[in-house]
Design an enzyme around this catalytic site. Structure first.
Site: not given
Ligand SMILES: *[C@@H]1O[C@H](CO)[C@@H](O)[C@H](O)[C@H]1NC(C)=O
Ligand SMILES: *[C@@H]1O[C@H](CO)[C@@H](O)[C@H](O)[C@H]1NC(C)=O
Length: 331
Positions: A127, A304
């Site tokens: 990433y 989340e």
């Protein structure tokens, strides 16, 4: 229109008597309360002095921090800035949509606060590849004209690209541990942010914005997003009923939300607030995930899901429209 006015005035007349008596009762009660306080409190003077000092401070701060003369279009009470979307939640938190705010006015207001904004981002393993675009576009669009600290958590500090930063902005590279599963990488962010909030961010910045790294800023993202606690509407769930949201539905999980509860489906990719509120949120989510782990359960959408549970019971003071989180799939 005329009819509803008449109804109103009729009501007012009828209720005039009760209101007057409430006022009287209130006056009598407060007089009794006052006498009660005087007789009960051995030292009422010090408390009163404290209160007046606080009021004095507030007053002088307000005087110091006065908005300069600014000329801008008049807001029109009878003309909503947008007709097509919800602009305020039932608990009166604004939902930030393009076209509903004046950037110059907000910038003036926030400059009075002299606030520093921290932007946390995690770039673990491959990433780090996203950092270049993230930082370049953030320099162009994120909190332009304000002080910004980028906090980049990474396991490969050498792969953080060199980006020329504007004045008042700095980059802080922090070592973070990677994990074998992406789910763990995602979930551990809550723990890291909560630890660093306590140890470092509280002393360095006023607000924290926590973002995913695989995003690109393509238009201004400014102080209009700041508030004590904000979440962002997930673009994929705008038309969904709450019982179809991707909430965690197993009661064994700490992230469980019953089908008849829930306001919105928030994305885990962008949230924030004052450092203290972000600390509370991330700590609570981390603790909930540790309990789940001990019970051998993992929420459907990991951090989340826990974020959604937290924001159900701690209503955000501002909500960002999905304009802040569109992607190609939802355009
Ligand atoms: C604004 O904050 C910065 C950094 O915290 C500080 O150095 C500066 O003196 C402050 N300016 C004012 C006008 O308070
Ligand atoms: C966070 O802080 C706790 C308590 O100090 C510590 O046990 C834990 O290892 C820290 N976690 C990370 C990821 O830094």
């Amino acid at each position: 229109m005329a009819q509803s006015l008449r109804v109103l005035s009729g009501k007012q007349k009828r209720s005039l008597l009760p209101v007057t008596s409430f006022l009287l009762v209130g006056l009598i009660l407060s007089f009794c309360g006052y006498s009660y306080l005087i007789t009960q409190n051995q030292n009422p003077k010090s408390k009163l002095a404290g209160a007046s000092k606080a009021v004095g401070q507030l007053h002088s701060q307000q005087q110091l921090k006065r908005l300069p003369r600014t000329v801008y279009p008049q807001p029109d009470v009878l003309k909503p800035s947008r007709q097509d979307v919800l602009l305020v939640t039932p608990w009166l938190a604004p939902i930030v949509w393009e076209g509903t705010f004046n950037t110059d006015l907000l910038n003036e207001q926030f400059r009075l606060q002299n606030a520093t904004i921290g932007l946390t981002v995690f770039a673990l393993r491959k990433y780090t590849l996203f950092l270049r675009v993230f930082l370049d576009t953030a320099e162009r669009y994120f909190m332009v004209g304000h002080r910004v600290n980028y906090y980049i958590f990474t396991d490969q500090p050498d792969h953080v690209p060199h980006v020329l930063l504007r004045e008042g902005r700095q980059m802080v590279i922090l070592k973070a541990q990677s994990h074998a599963r992406w789910q763990d990488i995602s979930m551990r962010r809550m723990e890291v942010i909560s630890n660093f909030s306590q140890q470092r961010f509280l002393g360095e910045v006023d607000y924290l914005v926590c973002s995913d790294v695989d995003v690109k800023f393509s238009d201004h993202v400014g102080v209009e997003i700041l508030s004590s606690l904000f979440g962002t509407l997930h673009p994929g769930y705008l038309k969904f009923r709450r019982d179809n949201f991707a909430y965690e539905r197993r009661p064994q999980s700490q992230a469980y939300i019953p089908e008849d509860e829930g306001d919105f489906y928030y994305t885990g990719a962008l949230f924030g607030g004052s450092v203290l509120e972000v600390y509370r949120l991330t700590k609570a989510c981390h603790q909930a995930m540790m309990i789940d782990q001990a019970n051998g359960i993992e929420a459907k959408w990991h951090d989340e899901s826990h974020l959604n549970k937290y924001l159900l019971h701690h209503k955000p003071t501002k909500i960002l429209s999905p304009e802040y989180r569109w992607d190609k799939e939802h355009l």
